[in-house]
Write a protein that holds these residues in place. Structure first.
Motif, PDB file in Angstrom:
ATOM      1  N   GLU A 779       0.845  -1.187   0.000  1.00 42.53           N
ATOM      2  CA  GLU A 779       0.000   0.000   0.000  1.00 42.53           C
ATOM      3  C   GLU A 779       0.886   1.244   0.000  1.00 42.53           C
ATOM      4  O   GLU A 779       1.907   1.294   0.686  1.00 42.53           O
ATOM      5  CB  GLU A 779      -0.911   0.011   1.232  1.00 42.53           C
ATOM      6  N   ILE A 780       0.505   2.224  -0.788  1.00 45.51           N
ATOM      7  CA  ILE A 780       1.156   3.532  -0.792  1.00 45.51           C
ATOM      8  C   ILE A 780       0.079   4.575  -0.537  1.00 45.51           C
ATOM      9  O   ILE A 780      -0.954   4.587  -1.222  1.00 45.51           O
ATOM     10  CB  ILE A 780       1.864   3.824  -2.126  1.00 45.51           C
ATOM     11  N   ALA A 781       0.295   5.424   0.442  1.00 46.91           N
ATOM     12  CA  ALA A 781      -0.722   6.415   0.799  1.00 46.91           C
ATOM     13  C   ALA A 781      -0.063   7.742   1.145  1.00 46.91           C
ATOM     14  O   ALA A 781       0.991   7.792   1.796  1.00 46.91           O
ATOM     15  CB  ALA A 781      -1.554   5.929   1.985  1.00 46.91           C
ATOM     16  N   GLY A 782      -0.685   8.805   0.695  1.00 49.23           N
ATOM     17  CA  GLY A 782      -0.309  10.143   1.116  1.00 49.23           C
ATOM     18  C   GLY A 782      -1.387  10.728   2.007  1.00 49.23           C
ATOM     19  O   GLY A 782      -2.549  10.320   1.924  1.00 49.23           O
ATOM     20  N   TYR A 783      -1.010  11.651   2.867  1.00 46.44           N
ATOM     21  CA  TYR A 783      -1.995  12.192   3.788  1.00 46.44           C
ATOM     22  C   TYR A 783      -1.694  13.641   4.132  1.00 46.44           C
ATOM     23  O   TYR A 783      -0.553  14.111   4.027  1.00 46.44           O
ATOM     24  CB  TYR A 783      -2.070  11.354   5.064  1.00 46.44           C
ATOM     25  N   VAL A 784      -2.746  14.316   4.518  1.00 48.26           N
ATOM     26  CA  VAL A 784      -2.644  15.662   5.069  1.00 48.26           C
ATOM     27  C   VAL A 784      -3.462  15.677   6.353  1.00 48.26           C
ATOM     28  O   VAL A 784      -4.688  15.491   6.304  1.00 48.26           O
ATOM     29  CB  VAL A 784      -3.163  16.739   4.103  1.00 48.26           C
ATOM     30  N   VAL A 820       4.455   4.084   3.156  1.00 47.20           N
ATOM     31  CA  VAL A 820       4.563   2.892   2.306  1.00 47.20           C
ATOM     32  C   VAL A 820       4.531   1.676   3.207  1.00 47.20           C
ATOM     33  O   VAL A 820       5.256   1.612   4.213  1.00 47.20           O
ATOM     34  CB  VAL A 820       5.857   2.906   1.479  1.00 47.20           C
ATOM     35  N   LEU A 821       3.702   0.695   2.839  1.00 52.05           N
ATOM     36  CA  LEU A 821       3.542  -0.512   3.655  1.00 52.05           C
ATOM     37  C   LEU A 821       3.595  -1.730   2.748  1.00 52.05           C
ATOM     38  O   LEU A 821       3.040  -1.722   1.637  1.00 52.05           O
ATOM     39  CB  LEU A 821       2.219  -0.458   4.410  1.00 52.05           C
ATOM     40  N   THR A 822       4.255  -2.770   3.212  1.00 47.20           N
ATOM     41  CA  THR A 822       4.289  -4.023   2.481  1.00 47.20           C
ATOM     42  C   THR A 822       4.013  -5.171   3.439  1.00 47.20           C
ATOM     43  O   THR A 822       4.347  -5.100   4.627  1.00 47.20           O
ATOM     44  CB  THR A 822       5.642  -4.229   1.779  1.00 47.20           C
TER      45      THR A 822
END
Length: 824
Positions: A779-784, A820-822
Motif C-alpha cells: 500500500e502507498i498512501a499520502g496524507y494531510v 509505504v507498507l508491504t
C-alpha cells in the motif's frame, strides 16, 4: 421470534477466536471494512492481514469481537456503550496517539501535557488537569495493554499503535471488572497475538513535514513465525523521529527552531506455546523509550520575556508569535517503559481458567525551565530584599527536575464459563503492589554566592532552593464476579460486584528555602468497599436491542502535599491550609441505550443516554501564591448522550458520523472567608460551574471511498472531520476574579502592569485526508492531517498561578506525509 444471543456463536481458530457468520451477516463489498460504525467497526469473516489494511473484496461484514466483559462476544452484544477502532480505521483517520484516538471517539477527551503525559476523561467526569507534582492523585480512567494495567495518574504511556488489533473504549464506570482506576471508563489496547497459522509480516516506512516546522520519519515492522505446530513467536519493532514545531526565544534574543522534537523507539516480543489441548502460555516483553527536547507549549506571557524587547514603553510586554515560547534552557522529557507479562489460559470442558502476571518498571524524567517561577519569587519586592534581589539573581536559569521511579507487580486470576447456555459468568481475584518514588529538585546555580543567603539544608544541597522526595507503597486486593442470565430469548440480566481493599503509605520529605521543611513525615490512607453493577438487555427485534444499567465507580483518596508556606500570602495560607488529605471519590452511573441495525445490514445506529452522580470529586487547585497544588472534594453531576451512525451508501462509499453532548457541573460551592470577613468561592468550585477539561459537544464524521482502478489495484480516499467544543483546563479558570487578568509582579523595579488572556479553550475543528492505492501485499498512501492548519489550544499552562507564565499546549500544525507498507 428474535434469535437467542447464544445463536451469535464464536469459534476458536489457531489460538485466536474468530467470528462465525451469523444471520445478521450481509454479503457486501469487502473493501468497506473501515467501519460500519464510527467507532464500532465491523469485523470480516476473513481475517485482516497484518498491518491493518483491509483484505481483498468479497468478505462478509461482521460485528467485531471484543473482550470488554472478560469474555469474547460481538460488539453489538455488549449491553452498554462501547467503541472499538481497528488498526485500519486508526491509519485511515491519521490516529497516531491516544489524543488522536480521543478525537475519533465521542465522550472521550484527553488533556495534553506533552508526550507520555496525557490525562484521560470519559463522559465529563473530570476534576481538572493533574500537574507534574501531584503524584498522589489516582487516575479516573483505567488504561490497559491487553490484560495488563498501564495507567498511572498523570503519566499515561503514549504507546505506538502499530500492530494493534483494536482499541476498545468502554464508557461509564467499569469498577466491577476493572477496579478503581476505571471510575468513569476503561481504554484497552488489544495487540495481535502470535499465531501458529502461518509466517506473516509487515514493514512500514513514512516521512512527514510540518508547516513551519521540521521533518519527521518513522519505520515499523512486525513478523509472526510459527515455531512448531503448537508454538509461535511474534516480534514488533518501531522507531519514530518526531518533528518539532515550537520555536524557543532565548535570553539573548536568538530563536531556536523546532525545540519540541524527539524520538520514540521500542519493541514487543511475545511467544505462544500450547503444550496440551486447550492450554496456551503467552510470555511477552515490551519496551519503549520516548525522548523529547521540549514541550508543545505556546507562551503568551512570561515574567522574564519582556526584558528582550527594547522599548521606551515600560508597559509593553514581549509579543510572542504563534507556536513560540520563551525558555532560558533546554527542556526535556524521558520515559523508559518496560513491561513483562505472562498470560496462561486453560480451556476446559465447562470453564476457562486465566492467569495474568505483570511486572512494570518505569522511569520518568521531566526537566522544565522554572526560571519564571524562581524569578517571580527572588525578584519580588519584600521576599528576600525590600526591593527584590537584583536581575543577576532573579534571571538565573533554573531547571526543575521531576523524576518518577515506578515498579508495579500485578496478579489476576479468574475462572469463566465457556459454554453456550443461558448463564455466562466470570469470577476472579486481583492483587497489585506499587512502589513509587517521586522527587523534585530546583537548582539555582550561584544563588548563595551572589546573595550570601545560606541554602543548604538537611536534605537540600547548596543552591537547591526546593527539594522533595516522596516514596509511596500502594497495595490493592480485590475480588470480583459478574454473571449474565438469559431469562428468555429476548431478555438478559447481568449483575456483578467487586470488593476492594486499598492501602497507601508514603513518607514526605521537603526541604529548601521555598519549601515548608518536613522530613520523614509518614502518611497513610486506606479504604475498602463494594462496586456493584446491574444491566438489563432486551432484544426487541432481531435488529434492535435496548439496554439499561446502574453501576458504581470508585477512586481512592489521598494525602495532600504541604503548602510551600514561605511563598504563601497570609490569605492563601487561610484558604488552602489545613487540608492534609482528600476523601474517596465515588460515582453512581445510570444509563440507557439502544443498538439498531437497519437497511438490511447496511447501517447501524447506537444511542446512549446517561446520568452520573459524583460524590467527593477530587478537584485540583493551584494554591494561589504558594506555588503548590491542593486537592479539594466537591459534589458534582454529569449527564448527556452519545449517538453513532454509519451507512454503506453504495458498495464503494461508506459514511459514518458520531456525536456526544455532555453537561457536567458542580452541585456544591466551596467557599473561604476573606480578610474582610466576606465569603469567596475557592478555585471556581461553584454550584453550576462546568467541570473542567470536558467539552459539551463533540462531533466527528468520516467518508471512505474505494474503487478498483485496475486489475487487483484498489484506489481509496478517506476524509475525516472532528469537532471538539470549548472547555476549561481547571475549575478556577471560570472565576473571573482570579483568572483572565494578571498583575505582573514588579521584579527589577518594573511597573506592575496587567496582562489579559482568555482562560477558556476555544472549540476547534480538524480535517484529515488520506488517499492512495493498494494491492494484496502493499500500500502507498499520502496524507494531510490538520488540513486547515488549526492552531488548537489543548490545555492552559500556568506557572505560580499565572503570575510567572501563561501559555497553551497546542496541536501539531498542518502535516503532509507519505506512507509505504508491504506485507508478506
Amino acid at each position: 421470534m428474535p434469535p437467542s444471543r447464544r445463536s451469535r456463536a464464536t469459534k476458536k481458530t489457531g489460538g485466536a477466536f474468530m467470528p462465525m457468520v451469523t444471520t445478521r451477516g450481509r454479503l457486501v463489498r469487502g473493501t468497506a471494512v473501515l467501519a460500519l460504525m464510527a467507532g464500532a467497526p465491523p469485523a470480516l469473516a476473513q481475517s485482516a492481514p497484518p498491518g491493518g489494511s483491509p483484505p481483498p473484496q468479497g468478505g462478509f461484514i461482521e460485528e467485531i469481537l471484543v473482550t470488554a466483559r472478560k469474555r469474547e462476544e460481538t460488539l453489538q452484544d455488549v449491553p452498554f456503550s462501547i467503541n472499538a477502532l481497528g488498526q485500519a480505521q486508526l491509519r485511515a483517520r491519521g490516529a497516531e496517539t491516544l489524543e488522536d484516538v480521543s478525537r475519533n471517539v465521542v465522550g472521550l477527551t484527553i488533556e495534553n501535557l506533552g508526550p507520555g503525559q496525557s490525562q484521560v476523561a470519559v463522559r465529563g467526569i473530570s476534576a481538572g488537569q493533574i500537574v507534574r507534582d501531584q503524584p498522589g492523585v489516582k487516575e479516573q480512567v483505567g488504561v490497559y495493554l491487553d490484560e495488563s494495567v498501564i495507567s498511572l495518574s498523570l503519566f499515561t504511556p503514549d504507546l505506538d499503535l502499530f500492530d494493534l488489533n483494536r482499541v476498545e473504549v468502554l464508557r461509564g464506570p467499569q469498577g466491577t471488572l476493572y477496579g478503581s482506576g476505571s471510575l468513569s471508563g476503561t481504554i484497552r489496547y488489544i495487540t495481535n497475538r502470535p499465531t501458529t497459522e502461518q509466517v506473516e509480516g509487515t514493514a512500514e516506512a513514512g516521512i512527514e513535514t510540518l508547516k513551519d516546522g521540521g521533518t519527521g520519519w518513522s519505520a515499523r515492522g512486525a513478523v509472526n513465525v510459527p515455531l512448531a505446530e503448537k508454538a509461535a513467536f511474534r516480534a514488533v519493532g518501531y522507531y519514530t523521529d518526531y518533528a518539532g514545531f515550537v520555536d524557543a526565544v532565548r535570553p539573548d534574543g536568538s530563536i531556536d527552531k523546532n525545540v519540541n522534537d524527539g524520538t520514540r523507539k521500542g519493541f514487543r516480543l511475545s511467544a505462544l506455546v500450547e503444550p496440551t489441548e486447550g492450554l496456551s502460555v503467552v510470555p511477552r516483553v515490551i519496551y519503549q523509550k520516548i525522548e523529547t527536547n521540549g514541550f508543545n507549549r505556546e507562551d503568551v506571557f512570561n515574567i522574564l520575556a519582556n526584558d528582550l524587547t527594547p522599548t521606551t514603553d515600560p508597559q509593553r510586554l514581549y509579543r510572542f508569535d504563534e507556536r513560540q515560547q520563551f525558555t532560558q534552557l533546554e527542556e526535556q522529557f524521558e520515559d523508559d517503559f518496560l513491561l513483562a507479562d505472562l498470560t496462561l489460559e486453560w480451556e476446559l470442558d465447562a470453564v476457562t481458567l486465566t492467569s495474568i502476571t505483570t511486572y512494570t518498571d518505569r522511569d520518568l524524567l521531566v526537566v522544565r525551565d522554572a526560571s519564571p517561577l524562581t524569578g517571580s519569587i527572588t525578584g519580588q519586592p519584600g521576599s528576600f530584599a525590600p526591593g527584590g534581589l537584583p536581575r543577576s539573581v532573579y534571571s538565573i536559569a533554573t531547571p526543575l527536575n521531576d523524576t518518577t521511579d515506578l515498579e508495579v507487580f500485578t496478579q489476576e486470576a479468574r475462572v469463566a464459563s465457556n459454554g453456550d447456555g443461558p448463564f455466562q459468568w466470570v469470577l476472579g481475584a486481583f492483587y497489585s503492589d506499587i512502589e513509587r518514588t517521586y522527587a523534585q529538585r530546583l537548582d539555582v546555580p550561584g544563588f548563595e554566592a551572589l546573595t550570601g543567603i545560606p541554602t543548604a539544608g538537611p536534605l537540600a544541597p547548596r543552591d537547591v532552593l526546593y527539594y522533595s522526595l516522596i516514596p509511596y507503597d500502594f497495595k490493592q486486593l480485590a475480588l470480583f464476579g459478574e454473571g449474565s442470565y438469559d431469562l428468555t430469548d429476548q431478555l438478559s440480566v447481568t449483575a456483578g460486584v467487586r470488593w476492594f481493599d486499598f492501602e497507601e503509605e508514603r513518607v514526605l520529605n521537603f526541604d529548601g528555602l521555598f519549601a515548608d521543611q518536613s522530613i520523614g513525615q509518614a502518611g497513610k490512607t486506606s479504604s475498602d468497599g463494594f462496586s456493584p453493577r446491574v444491566i438489563v438487555s432486551y432484544a426487541a427485534t432481531p435488529d434492535l436491542t435496548l439496554n439499561a444499567q446502574v453501576s458504581k465507580g470508585f477512586r481512592l483518596g489521598g494525602i495532600n502535599d504541604p503548602l510551600n508556606a514561605p511563598l504563601c500570602s497570609a490569605q492563601d495560607l487561610v484558604t488552602f491550609g489545613g487540608r492534609s488529605s482528600f476523601d474517596n471519590e465515588t460515582v453512581w452511573n445510570y444509563e440507557v441505550g439502544a443498538k439498531l441495525g437497519f437497511a438490511e445490514g447496511r447501517g447501524q445506529l447506537n444511542l446512549a443516554g446517561f446520568y452520573a452522580d459524583i460524590s467527593n470529586l477530587q478537584v485540583t487547585l493551584d494554591a494561589g501564591t504558594c506555588s503548590s497544588r491542593i486537592v479539594f472534594n466537591a459534589d458534582a453531576r454529569t449527564m448527556g448522550g452519545e449517538a453513532e451512525l454509519s451507512f454503506q451508501v453504495t458498495e464503494a462509499l461508506l459514511l459514518a458520523v458520531s456525536t456526544s453532548y455532555t453537561d457536567s457541573e458542580f452541585t456544591e460551592t466551596v467557599s473561604s472567608v476573606g480578610a474582610g470577613g466576606a465569603a469567596t468561592v475557592v478555585g471556581g468550585i461553584k454550584d453550576g460551574n462546568r467541570l473542567p477539561t470536558v467539552p459539551r459537544f463533540q462531533f466527528n464524521a468520516s467518508a471512505n471511498y474505494e474503487q478498483e482502478i485496475a486489475d487487483d489495484l484498489l484506489g481509496f480516499v478517506t476524509a475525516t472531520y472532528q469537532h471538539v467544543g470549548s472547555r476549561y483546563t481547571q475549575a478556577v479558570d471560570q472565576d473571573p476574579a482570579a483568572v483572565g487578568t494578571v498583575t505582573r509582579i514588579p521584579i527589577g523595579g518594573q511597573p506592575a502592569t496587567s496582562f489579559s488572556f482568555d482562560p477558556k479553550l476555544p472549540a476547534y475543528d480538524i480535517v484529515n485526508l488520506r488517499l492512495g492505492v493498494r494491492r494484496d501485499t502493499w500500500e502507498i498512501a499520502g496524507y494531510v492531517n490538520n488540513l486547515f492548519d488549526e492552531n488548537a489550544r489543548l490545555s492552559l499552562d500556568r506557572e505560580r498561578g499565572f503570575r510567572a507564565r501563561v501559555g497553551y499546549q497546542v496541536i501539531k500544525p498542518r502535516t503532509i506525509g507519505l506512507n509505504v507498507l508491504t506485507r508478506f
